[in-house]
Write a protein that holds these residues in place. Sequence first.
Motif, PDB file in Angstrom:
ATOM      1  N   ALA A 273       0.828  -1.209   0.000  1.00 59.92           N
ATOM      2  CA  ALA A 273       0.000   0.000   0.000  1.00 59.92           C
ATOM      3  C   ALA A 273       0.863   1.261   0.000  1.00 59.92           C
ATOM      4  O   ALA A 273       0.524   2.256  -0.664  1.00 59.92           O
ATOM      5  CB  ALA A 273      -0.916  -0.013   1.221  1.00 59.92           C
ATOM      6  N   LEU A 274       1.996   1.240   0.712  1.00 60.42           N
ATOM      7  CA  LEU A 274       2.892   2.390   0.680  1.00 60.42           C
ATOM      8  C   LEU A 274       3.473   2.604  -0.711  1.00 60.42           C
ATOM      9  O   LEU A 274       3.661   3.749  -1.155  1.00 60.42           O
ATOM     10  CB  LEU A 274       4.027   2.191   1.692  1.00 60.42           C
ATOM     11  N   GLY A 275       3.753   1.504  -1.414  1.00 57.16           N
ATOM     12  CA  GLY A 275       4.277   1.617  -2.772  1.00 57.16           C
ATOM     13  C   GLY A 275       3.285   2.243  -3.736  1.00 57.16           C
ATOM     14  O   GLY A 275       3.678   2.921  -4.698  1.00 57.16           O
ATOM     15  N   VAL A 276       2.001   2.031  -3.516  1.00 60.69           N
ATOM     16  CA  VAL A 276       0.974   2.642  -4.368  1.00 60.69           C
ATOM     17  C   VAL A 276       1.047   4.161  -4.284  1.00 60.69           C
ATOM     18  O   VAL A 276       0.830   4.877  -5.285  1.00 60.69           O
ATOM     19  CB  VAL A 276      -0.424   2.133  -3.959  1.00 60.69           C
ATOM     20  N   PHE A 277       1.366   4.677  -3.107  1.00 57.22           N
ATOM     21  CA  PHE A 277       1.465   6.125  -2.921  1.00 57.22           C
ATOM     22  C   PHE A 277       2.871   6.650  -3.177  1.00 57.22           C
ATOM     23  O   PHE A 277       3.165   7.815  -2.888  1.00 57.22           O
ATOM     24  CB  PHE A 277       1.039   6.493  -1.498  1.00 57.22           C
TER      25      PHE A 277
END
Length: 315
Positions: A161-165
């Motif tokens: 999820a952090l990689g998506v942002f």
Amino acid sequence: MTSSLLQDTTVSATTSAERPPGRPAFARALSRTPIWFLVPAIGLLAGFAVYPLIVLVRMSLSDVGPSNIVGEWPFVGLENFAVVLGDDELWAALLRTVGVAAVLLASNFVLGVIGASILSVGGRVTESVLAVMVFVWALPPIVSGSAFKFLLDDRGPINTALGVFGAAPVSWLSSPDLALWSVTAIIAWAALPFSVLVIRGGLLAVPTDLLEAAALDGAGYWRTQLRIVLPQLRPTLGILAILTVLYAFKSFDFFYVTTKGGPGTTTNTLPVLAYNTAFSGFEMSTGATIALVSMLAVAIFAVPYIRAVRKEEQA
């Protein structure tokens, strides 16, 4: 005159018939007391708590290893304590354990009071939230710890999820700087429901006439909380502090499931260090000594709180 003598004789005969023959007064009094109902509990406590503690103390005063774990244990006195207390790793593990306890105390008190204040109002939403919190608290540590290990993995859902942002992945459990505090956050999350329930019970026990009198005197919300509610909660918070410190000093499951004391020794708290020393390093007597030192540390933290709570209750 004759009738009164007959009545006295009848009463004496009846009383004598009711008394069991040949039993002293002490035995009759003891048979009528409920102390015998405690015998099964005392037996279980002695078998599952007192006896292992005696073995632990005996092992810490002996030289025990894989070769003689079944057999005679040579007595070495306080030699194991000298070795353990002279090891820097013990003090580092104690410092980590105290840090965990401090974080748990802060989170349980601050978030616990806030959550308990919000949930002190009845209703369906409150009941639903309390049910979820009880479920979270009742989860076995191996289950919740395994779930968080999956979530906090380097390629787990949180880093995804952090990689998506556009954020870089975080080594939650494999970084020497973050691993201890990541597991501490997991433990705080698991212990928070119990704190909320305990503090909520204390809030509901505050006499309403005191709150009404404060409202009539014009005391605001924060003044009422500081001058009336918190003093009423002091015994509850004292007991909760003892239980929180005990919980921190015995938190082994979460560390073992998530990091096993790693990376390196950065998450070696006292119970983890005792386990790894005894069952990974096969130094049973040293591991038992570390466990006993951990128990003594808990006693040092707990006894002052217990005395303070008793003084307040007797005042």
